[in-house]
Design a protein around this motif. Structure first.
Motif, PDB file in Angstrom:
ATOM      1  N   SER A 181      39.409 -26.579   2.947  1.00  0.00           N
ATOM      2  CA  SER A 181      39.584 -27.048   1.575  1.00  0.00           C
ATOM      3  C   SER A 181      40.931 -26.709   0.960  1.00  0.00           C
ATOM      4  O   SER A 181      41.233 -27.163  -0.146  1.00  0.00           O
ATOM      5  CB  SER A 181      38.470 -26.468   0.684  1.00  0.00           C
ATOM      6  OG  SER A 181      37.200 -26.948   1.095  1.00  0.00           O
ATOM      7  N   GLU A 183      45.189 -26.608   0.628  1.00  0.00           N
ATOM      8  CA  GLU A 183      46.240 -27.616   0.801  1.00  0.00           C
ATOM      9  C   GLU A 183      46.718 -27.656   2.248  1.00  0.00           C
ATOM     10  O   GLU A 183      46.960 -28.738   2.812  1.00  0.00           O
ATOM     11  CB  GLU A 183      47.412 -27.315  -0.133  1.00  0.00           C
ATOM     12  CG  GLU A 183      48.513 -28.360  -0.072  1.00  0.00           C
ATOM     13  CD  GLU A 183      49.619 -28.113  -1.077  1.00  0.00           C
ATOM     14  OE1 GLU A 183      50.648 -28.820  -1.011  1.00  0.00           O
ATOM     15  OE2 GLU A 183      49.453 -27.223  -1.929  1.00  0.00           O
ATOM     16  N   HIS A 186      44.205 -29.608   4.312  1.00  0.00           N
ATOM     17  CA  HIS A 186      44.298 -31.050   4.106  1.00  0.00           C
ATOM     18  C   HIS A 186      45.504 -31.631   4.848  1.00  0.00           C
ATOM     19  O   HIS A 186      45.423 -32.725   5.422  1.00  0.00           O
ATOM     20  CB  HIS A 186      44.384 -31.354   2.615  1.00  0.00           C
ATOM     21  CG  HIS A 186      43.086 -31.195   1.901  1.00  0.00           C
ATOM     22  ND1 HIS A 186      42.867 -31.682   0.640  1.00  0.00           N
ATOM     23  CD2 HIS A 186      41.921 -30.603   2.269  1.00  0.00           C
ATOM     24  CE1 HIS A 186      41.633 -31.396   0.255  1.00  0.00           C
ATOM     25  NE2 HIS A 186      41.057 -30.731   1.230  1.00  0.00           N
ATOM     26  N   ALA A 190      45.187 -34.391   7.900  1.00  0.00           N
ATOM     27  CA  ALA A 190      45.849 -35.687   7.803  1.00  0.00           C
ATOM     28  C   ALA A 190      46.752 -35.965   8.996  1.00  0.00           C
ATOM     29  O   ALA A 190      46.867 -37.105   9.449  1.00  0.00           O
ATOM     30  CB  ALA A 190      46.658 -35.756   6.509  1.00  0.00           C
ATOM     31  N   TYR A 196      37.831 -35.547   9.110  1.00  0.00           N
ATOM     32  CA  TYR A 196      37.851 -34.408   8.200  1.00  0.00           C
ATOM     33  C   TYR A 196      36.433 -34.135   7.712  1.00  0.00           C
ATOM     34  O   TYR A 196      35.730 -35.047   7.269  1.00  0.00           O
ATOM     35  CB  TYR A 196      38.760 -34.692   6.999  1.00  0.00           C
ATOM     36  CG  TYR A 196      38.667 -33.644   5.917  1.00  0.00           C
ATOM     37  CD1 TYR A 196      39.315 -32.424   6.062  1.00  0.00           C
ATOM     38  CD2 TYR A 196      37.915 -33.869   4.767  1.00  0.00           C
ATOM     39  CE1 TYR A 196      39.219 -31.447   5.082  1.00  0.00           C
ATOM     40  CE2 TYR A 196      37.819 -32.903   3.778  1.00  0.00           C
ATOM     41  CZ  TYR A 196      38.471 -31.687   3.946  1.00  0.00           C
ATOM     42  OH  TYR A 196      38.366 -30.725   2.975  1.00  0.00           O
ATOM     43  N   SER A 198      33.791 -31.997   5.202  1.00  0.00           N
ATOM     44  CA  SER A 198      33.617 -31.228   3.961  1.00  0.00           C
ATOM     45  C   SER A 198      32.252 -30.573   3.976  1.00  0.00           C
ATOM     46  O   SER A 198      31.290 -31.134   4.510  1.00  0.00           O
ATOM     47  CB  SER A 198      33.721 -32.155   2.747  1.00  0.00           C
ATOM     48  OG  SER A 198      33.406 -31.457   1.550  1.00  0.00           O
ATOM     49  N   LYS A 209      38.556 -34.605  -2.466  1.00  0.00           N
ATOM     50  CA  LYS A 209      39.062 -34.152  -1.174  1.00  0.00           C
ATOM     51  C   LYS A 209      39.346 -35.340  -0.256  1.00  0.00           C
ATOM     52  O   LYS A 209      40.378 -35.381   0.429  1.00  0.00           O
ATOM     53  CB  LYS A 209      38.054 -33.191  -0.538  1.00  0.00           C
ATOM     54  CG  LYS A 209      37.869 -31.908  -1.338  1.00  0.00           C
ATOM     55  CD  LYS A 209      36.626 -31.148  -0.930  1.00  0.00           C
ATOM     56  CE  LYS A 209      36.802 -30.404   0.359  1.00  0.00           C
ATOM     57  NZ  LYS A 209      35.618 -29.555   0.640  1.00  0.00           N
ATOM     58  N   ASP A 212      42.571 -37.067  -1.320  1.00  0.00           N
ATOM     59  CA  ASP A 212      43.777 -36.331  -0.978  1.00  0.00           C
ATOM     60  C   ASP A 212      44.103 -36.452   0.505  1.00  0.00           C
ATOM     61  O   ASP A 212      45.246 -36.745   0.881  1.00  0.00           O
ATOM     62  CB  ASP A 212      43.614 -34.856  -1.375  1.00  0.00           C
ATOM     63  CG  ASP A 212      44.893 -34.072  -1.169  1.00  0.00           C
ATOM     64  OD1 ASP A 212      45.952 -34.530  -1.627  1.00  0.00           O
ATOM     65  OD2 ASP A 212      44.843 -32.997  -0.531  1.00  0.00           O
ATOM     66  N   VAL A 213      43.107 -36.246   1.366  1.00  0.00           N
ATOM     67  CA  VAL A 213      43.354 -36.330   2.807  1.00  0.00           C
ATOM     68  C   VAL A 213      43.732 -37.752   3.198  1.00  0.00           C
ATOM     69  O   VAL A 213      44.640 -37.974   4.014  1.00  0.00           O
ATOM     70  CB  VAL A 213      42.116 -35.849   3.596  1.00  0.00           C
ATOM     71  CG1 VAL A 213      42.310 -36.095   5.095  1.00  0.00           C
ATOM     72  CG2 VAL A 213      41.852 -34.372   3.333  1.00  0.00           C
ATOM     73  N   ARG A 216      47.350 -38.415   2.205  1.00  0.00           N
ATOM     74  CA  ARG A 216      48.273 -37.701   3.089  1.00  0.00           C
ATOM     75  C   ARG A 216      48.370 -38.389   4.455  1.00  0.00           C
ATOM     76  O   ARG A 216      49.465 -38.516   5.023  1.00  0.00           O
ATOM     77  CB  ARG A 216      47.809 -36.255   3.278  1.00  0.00           C
ATOM     78  CG  ARG A 216      47.936 -35.371   2.035  1.00  0.00           C
ATOM     79  CD  ARG A 216      47.264 -34.026   2.276  1.00  0.00           C
ATOM     80  NE  ARG A 216      47.260 -33.166   1.124  1.00  0.00           N
ATOM     81  CZ  ARG A 216      48.172 -32.222   0.871  1.00  0.00           C
ATOM     82  NH1 ARG A 216      49.164 -32.033   1.728  1.00  0.00           N
ATOM     83  NH2 ARG A 216      48.094 -31.478  -0.205  1.00  0.00           N
TER      84      ARG A 216
END
Length: 393
Positions: A181, A183, A186, A190, A196, A198, A209, A212-213, A216
């Motif tokens: 979780s 930065e 992530h 990516a 990914y 969670s 989340k 964001d991934v 990226r």
């Protein structure tokens, strides 16, 4: 949508935090769970890792012959494994299993456990090492299909002339799954992984989340798939399900919860911090304190590290929550329930028929429609049950 189950190699019971109703988790029991998941149509099983667990590679290897189609999500641990050895292990397992390996990259978050295993890197350095590790691992396996060697000179890891003579079945390598979780997590997901993962946070938090991934990965010209790890407590009615949730933690006292939370507080995992924050109302075990989102219950995380939330409800409620996560982009669901053998059957029987048609066609068609044997008990030694309900799309 892919539905996975879980192998409880750290123990299994009817009640958390208690020896009452506990199971002996030996090879025979693991074979029962894996065999049930295989026959019922689960895509695969997650095998946990850590000092409280049996070794995941040994366990997975012991179950190849006991299963037919089941996939195994098995951990590699940078700092414990060297990438070249991990690549050789993966290629061997993938060949012997007929392409049924998935790899779970685990950086670890418990400092005392890591130091006991000889890993003394801080959070940032572990992610640097993990990025180098999985890059080397991927390239060795990819090069093996072309009969080539691979060199790498990094900050933490180096290889020279790394080569596999026997490549894996899956090309270019078994898919890499990864959860984290922070930065740094992530960014690693990516750039280097196929999926990914969670833990079971409320949908809005999971959506953030994923976004964001995904952003990226897009910036790097890549696409990443997504999965979620949850416990599940499903019963024929909502009331029964919540009674079962209460029963699961009924043997845990406040002192045990406090000791567990103190241990979690020393971990440097952002994911564990987020799990702990979901039940930040102290030792309260009321439904009001622990239902953090509709049908999402944080009671498991009172005493269990890692995945600490469960979907609780009737079959339709659980299916609705699954669809809610699926609509966010979640394609793989890893479930578990206590005890794991019985709950694998219960979840399949109650929830599989409520999933979308295309998913039902992939899940346990023979076991759940009677194509491979009797469906229900014959009535009065004369009539076979014939009620087959066609659920909505």
């Amino acid at each position: 949508m892919q539905v996975f189950w879980f192998l409880p190699t750290h123990g299994d019971s009817r009640y958390l935090g208690s020896a009452e109703g506990a199971r002996t988790v030996d090879l025979a029991y693991l074979q029962q769970i894996a065999g049930a998941a295989d026959a019922l149509g689960y895509e695969g099983v997650l095998i946990p890792t850590g000092r409280s667990c049996e070794d995941p590679w040994v366990v997975a290897s012991s179950l190849i012959g006991a299963t037919r189609q089941l996939k195994f999500l098995v951990a590699v641990r940078p700092g414990l494994h060297q990438p070249a050895l991990a690549a050789r292990m993966a290629a061997t397992f993938d060949r012997l299993s007929g392409g049924r390996l998935l790899v779970n990259l685990v950086t670890g978050g418990d400092r005392s456990e890591l130091e006991g295993d000889g890993v003394f890197l801080d959070h940032a350095a572990r992610y640097e090492q993990s990025e180098e590790f999985i890059r080397i691992w991927r390239e060795i396996l990819a090069h093996s299909h072309r009969g080539q060697s691979f060199d790498y000179d990094g900050k933490h890891l180096q290889v020279q002339g790394a080569k596999l003579l026997f490549p894996p079945v899956q090309r270019p390598h078994p898919p890499v799954w990864f959860g984290g979780s922070s930065e740094a997590a992530h960014a690693l997901a990516a750039e280097q992984t196929e999926r990914y993962l969670s833990w079971g946070e409320p949908p809005a938090a999971v959506a953030q989340k994923i976004h964001d991934v995904r952003q990226r990965a897009a910036a790097l010209g890549r696409q990443v798939e997504f999965g979620i790890r949850l416990h599940v407590i499903v019963r024929e009615t909502e009331e029964e399900a919540w009674r079962a949730a209460d029963a699961l933690i009924s043997r845990v006292d406040d002192a045990t919860v406090q000791r567990a939370q103190q241990a979690f507080a020393h971990m440097d995992s952002e994911g564990q911090r987020r799990m702990a924050a979901l039940h930040a109302k102290g030792t309260s075990r009321s439904r009001q304190a622990l239902e953090i989102s509709p049908n999402l219950w944080a009671g498991v995380g009172l005493v269990r590290s890692g995945a600490g939330t469960a979907l609780v409800g009737s079959p339709q409620q659980v299916a609705d929550r699954i669809r809610e996560y699926a609509d966010l982009g979640i394609g793989a669901f890893i479930f578990s329930g206590y005890p794991h053998l019985e709950e694998a059957h219960r979840f399949a029987e109650l929830v599989f028929p409520l999933l979308p048609r295309r998913v039902r066609q992939q899940l346990g068609a023979g076991a759940l429609t009677g194509l491979s044997g009797p469906l229900g008990e014959v009535v009065a030694n004369v009539d076979a049950p014939s009620r087959l309900v066609e659920h909505a799309q």
